[in-house]
Design a protein around this motif. Structure first.
Motif: not given
Lengths: 707, 707
Positions: B573-581
């Motif tokens: 639901i959030d691009a930043k958190a996705t990339n981090r994961l």
């Protein structure tokens, strides 16, 4: 390795909902529908980003509606020293207008710098740190409650002005109105642009039209005096002699800080930038300016006309301050109406429909302003949830429970205020603007930091010039709002602002505690190297209460996972039933062993928990998989009749290390009801969707990426 | 092939609880403890089966306590026609005693025929069918509520007799008493034999001692008259002339049916046979006879003494029926006390402690009688649950939720009655005995059927003779109780019995509906041949919200089950958190693919549900295993902050066919608190344990059988 799949086409929301409406209208649904109105079809949604002419009414209703009570408060405060101080009214109006212009200029900077829509909260958090952000958030939470309480109380006053039967029952009327608003928002009301645009524009037309016509009549020399013009105002005790400089200053400061209620809601646009059409920031800034100009012209016209018509306005709960000129008491049967009502009554003295139009539209815009709080509250909740300051579940859409709780909380708090303060706008106003100015101040301070930080790295002289100008504006804004905050605190602290500050402190502490808890949990959960260990073996146990389809399914599913050990477990609390099951088990030739745990005292949960602990003790590096057959029913009372033991068992097993709990559902026919209900729930419109720029959920685009 | 394993030795309950008390006393516990009293240690339990001298007080308090109000009701009813009808009082007493002897003789048969403790409910169900059983059950449910209401109201009257400050506040005092009883029972009070024996024997000593002393004084000729002896009773309107035969008959019938309140509670022993020492049935029958003889001698002595002391007793809420002899009104400051109080006051006129002793012990025995209802209610609930007439979860021990709900329901209903009837025993009595006699009748009828059925096959002449005698007793009993039921219905229907009948009809319908529902579900769940099909493949998906310990554990557990396909799913639901994961995922070299589902509108549940549906569509004979990492916390507010989304997701996935939902718990440190709490909860004493012959749960024996 990221592949994007084309999303599968969804059946259109209309078709789905249409079908389900036909087949699944239960009695509960019908009764709910009578209370809460017809369900909205998802296909009625589908808004996209907002053009300025729609964005203005969507975000402006709150700010504009304050013209319905802010001038009244100025006159009430001035009336403390009698009608002679009314000469100051338009000067106070100009002071408020100046503050408003400054604040709007400042927010135009914010809108450009933070187009993501985080508003004051984001500005404070990014530039001043978490504590400032949490302070702003608590101020906003308190403000939402007060917006509802003040707007609805004021609306009740207008309603009582048009419907004499309501006089004296304002608090009841206001409470009923809040309950209706709550029901509407719980149900999920569709927020279209038109929903806001029509009443907001009508309100502008009504107020500006009335004032224009009034000013025309003033020029023509036939502006009638107000009904209250003939009355005298008895000054409060201690204010009846000639005023000292200090006393006058204090009086004007109090009137000014009450007038600043006109500024509430101005910041709404800075939270809504993402909902604007492109160029978002510029459009938002322009809309903000328009909003400011309209609000100022409305307020100034109302104050000037009120002055010219010699309106006398005192605290509606101290009407004994009024007396007939030369007489000793209030004229028989005199009821004091709000300033706008009195103006409309005078200006449209030969045209009563004009009066009713103005009063009705004013009432509607006040209710709409309250509704914006119901929309803003969940949006703020989800932002706070993302930052770990509110329960995480608020952050995802469709958590009806958390979302409904928020709405009910907002409603309950505002009803409490309405009842405690007997729907007296004048008293509620004392609580209102502290929070607003706290966030104004922190936001301005944050913006100054923002520009200073960017100036440190920016080299382009043109950009630097713009930044310097912006910083100057924000600095001026901070100076202005800081002065106002001090004035507000001094003049209103004892009159009620302390309640606001207490409530803010409470919210502040709760949010900090939640934040601390999440941080602690994150630390405890952080992955380290030892977590890659895989269990050596899986010991699967299937709980069998009877030999029916759910058990057979659970056995089949368990066998499909090919565990190292697979056995069925039966807790025997009755010898006859046990023997029956053993026989059936043999008859069916199930080649899975059935273990019987005797429980002479009819306990079910404990023997199973202890058995899993024993298995685990025997092989500490293995994992116990407990399969629980569950049947899924659809009606609430059916849920009370089934699976209570399974639920309790799951609750206890979760505390047992090395156990995983597998629910194997078996769907009974009645479960379709609940499934359909769940789907409708998810497709439902949610308050605040529009201002988040959110389209109908039925059309959710989705992609799948592989890594 | 059944092998019985030796049960593993358990750590002694005392040691366990002792330790936990030291380490886990949270603030919540402390505050609860202040309200509800100190927790009992399990080791304080350990009762075994009851000898007669203990069984008598355990089961007799309800029946004996009615001597505190039954004689009063007889006098009140007779007072309708003035004091002259008091001559009938001892004849009515004899009639009631005759009925009681008959009923006791009948129940002695029941106790022999049905030693399992099912009581009237079992007798009616087995011999007359399910509907009769359900009728008896609803009568019993209503009776439990009325036992509490009547006993506590009467106790409040006695208290007001000893403490003048309570006069006029009986309803409040009674409500408080019920709330205290409820708290005690929710907490789980220890029911030892002594708990019942001491007050019950004291009560017998007090009443029989008082009556004996009074009769001695009567013989010696110095029995004083009661305080009320000098008063006259004004007959009700229409009853003041000489009475017609019909009117007198009706009056006596009404007095008699009120007096039959003395019979309530007699059936308790027939529900408690399993708690008796061997030979159970004979001991129970003997105890029953003892109970009957004691109750009858108490009642008759009270009536005779009251008559001899010329006590005048009218409805306490119509004291205006009394007037001073020859005078026109009630003597100044006269308060009417219950009959036993008046007797005690007279008999112990030179010895006030005797008076206080009698009144205090009477009050205690009444509260104890109310407490038996709190104990009997859950026992009845569990019997009904086993028969599928109440939620199944009531049938297993330790379902605190269902069990507490039952106690709270009982308390709420009796408080409602107390408030509605203003704690007037006289009015509540009108509702009371209908239910009792409905179950008496059905039980007698069932017993006649029982003997007839057995006589059809029995050949041994000695046994046949005994059976014939038993049937004769039950037939006589049925005749007697049927007549009483008709009298009760005629004389009390309009006075309140209709409420009882309505309530019984309501319980009847609810139980029948529950029974039908369970039957329907059982039919739908019945196993057939097609249920042996095993899923062809397992597609496992692990939900990853972050890459922390719970996720890693879920991945490890999932991998241990060796599914055909294993993948992790992340809802973005959030691009930043996705990339981090994604980066973390790569860093950790987890060789499990991570699939990202984009959800631009922040929905979490829907994308996952739809994804599982897609998998299922692709391979309809496979099964989807959804692994949900959960972290387990201990405090209630922590639970609000975590796993809400997981909970919602599980709720929705259960409705999706072909899916199993696997909770992989990760226990945070705070979870130990909750685990300890759960264990203490299970070890807690439960109301009704004693009368089910149940020992402390810490010593639960257990065997494991293999099949």
């Amino acid at each position: 390795m990221i592949t994007t799949c084309t999303p599968e086409p969804y059946p259109s929301a209309e078709k789905r909902v249409g079908r389900s409406t036909l087949s699944f209208v239960s009695v509960g649904d019908v009764s709910k529908r009578i209370l809460l109105g017809r369900k909205l079809r998802s296909s009625q949604l589908g808004e996209t980003l907002l053009p300025k002419r729609i964005a203005l009414p969507v975000f402006a209703s709150d700010a504009l509606s304050s013209v319905a009570y802010a001038p009244d408060e100025v006159f009430i405060m001035l009336a403390v020293a009698g009608a002679s101080t009314y000469v100051w009214s338009w000067k106070i109006g100009i002071a408020v207008a100046l503050v408003m212009l400054t604040v709007i200029a400042s927010y135009r900077q914010t809108v450009h710098a933070y187009p993501s829509g985080g508003g004051d909260y984001e500005v404070a958090t990014v530039n001043l740190g978490r504590n400032a952000g949490v302070t702003v958030a608590s101020a906003l939470l308190v403000d939402y409650v007060l917006t509802v309480a003040v707007s609805i109380s004021s609306a009740a006053q207008y309603a009582a002005g048009a419907i004499p039967g309501l006089i004296g029952h304002e608090a009841t009327a206001a409470t009923v109105a809040v309950i209706l608003l709550t029901a509407m928002n719980l149900r999920g009301v569709r927020e279209s642009g038109a929903f806001f645009a029509v009443p907001t524009y009508l309100f502008m037309v009504a107020i500006l039209g009335m004032c224009g016509y009034g000013l025309l009549r003033l020029l023509a020399g036939d502006l009638p005096l107000a009904e209250s013009a003939g009355l005298e105002i008895v000054p409060d005790e201690g204010w009846d002699g000639p005023l000292s400089q200090v006393a006058l200053l204090f009086l004007l400061a109090r009137a000014f800080s009450s007038g600043c209620a006109a500024l509430t809601g101005v910041e709404a646009i800075s939270n809504g930038v993402p909902a604007f059409r492109k160029p978002k920031s510029r459009n938002a800034a322009t809309t903000l300016l328009m909003l400011g100009l309209i609000a100022i012209s409305m307020m100034m016209s109302v104050i000037v006309l009120a002055k010219k018509m010699s309106i006398r306005y005192v605290d509606p709960h101290h009407l004994d301050k009024l007396r007939a000129a030369g007489g000793s008491g209030l004229p028989e049967g005199y009821d004091q109406h709000p300033v706008i009502s009195q103006i409309a009554n005078g200006v449209f003295d030969h045209f009563p429909p004009g009066f009713y139009f103005v009063v009705t539209v004013t009432g509607i815009i006040l209710v709409l302003a309250a509704n914006t709080a119901f929309n803003g509250f969940p949006v703020l909740g989800s932002i706070l949830a993302q930052d770990g300051l509110a329960p995480r579940s608020l952050g995802s859409r469709g958590d009806r429970l958390a979302y409904s709780n928020g709405i009910v909380f907002l409603a309950a708090m505002s009803i409490l205020l309405i009842i405690v303060f007997d729907a007296e706008t004048t008293k509620l106003i004392q609580l209102y603007i502290v929070g607003v100015f706290v966030s104004f101040n922190l936001s301005q301070l944050g913006m100054i930091r923002h520009w200073t930080r960017h100036l440190a790295t920016e080299r382009d002289p043109a950009v630097r010039r713009r930044m310097l100008r912006s910083r100057a504006i924000n600095t001026f804004g901070l100076g202005m709002t800081a002065v106002v905050l001090v004035i507000v605190l001094i003049t209103k602290f004892l009159a009620g602002a302390w309640i606001t500050i207490l409530a803010m402190a409470f919210f502040f502490m709760v949010m900090k505690a939640i934040g601390r808890h999440y941080a602690r949990v994150e630390l405890e959960l952080a992955a380290d190297e030892q977590d890659k260990v895989m269990p050596t073996r899986v010991h699967a146990i299937v709980l069998a209460s009877k030999l029916h389809k759910p058990t057979l399914r659970a056995l089949a599913f368990a066998r499909a996972t090919r565990p190292n050990v697979l056995e069925a477990i039966y807790v025997s609390i009755d010898a006859k039933a046990t023997n029956r099951l053993l026989e059936e088990w043999d008859d069916r030739h199930l080649d899975i062993p059935l273990k019987v745990l005797h429980s002479p005292y009819r306990e079910v949960v404990r023997p199973i928990v202890e058995y899993t602990q024993e298995i685990r003790r025997a092989s500490p590096r293995g994992v116990v998989a407990v399969y629980i057959p569950e049947y899924v029913v659809g009606r609430w009372w059916e849920q009370l009749l089934h699976n209570q033991t399974a639920l309790r068992l799951k609750g206890r097993l979760l505390f047992t290390p090395g156990v995983m709990v597998i629910s194997v559902p078996y769907q009974l026919r009645s479960s379709q009801l609940a499934q359909e209900r769940g789907r409708l729930d998810e497709e439902r419109v949610h308050a605040g969707d529009l201002r988040r720029g959110r389209v109908a959920s039925g059309d959710t685009p989705r992609q799948i990426d592989d890594v």
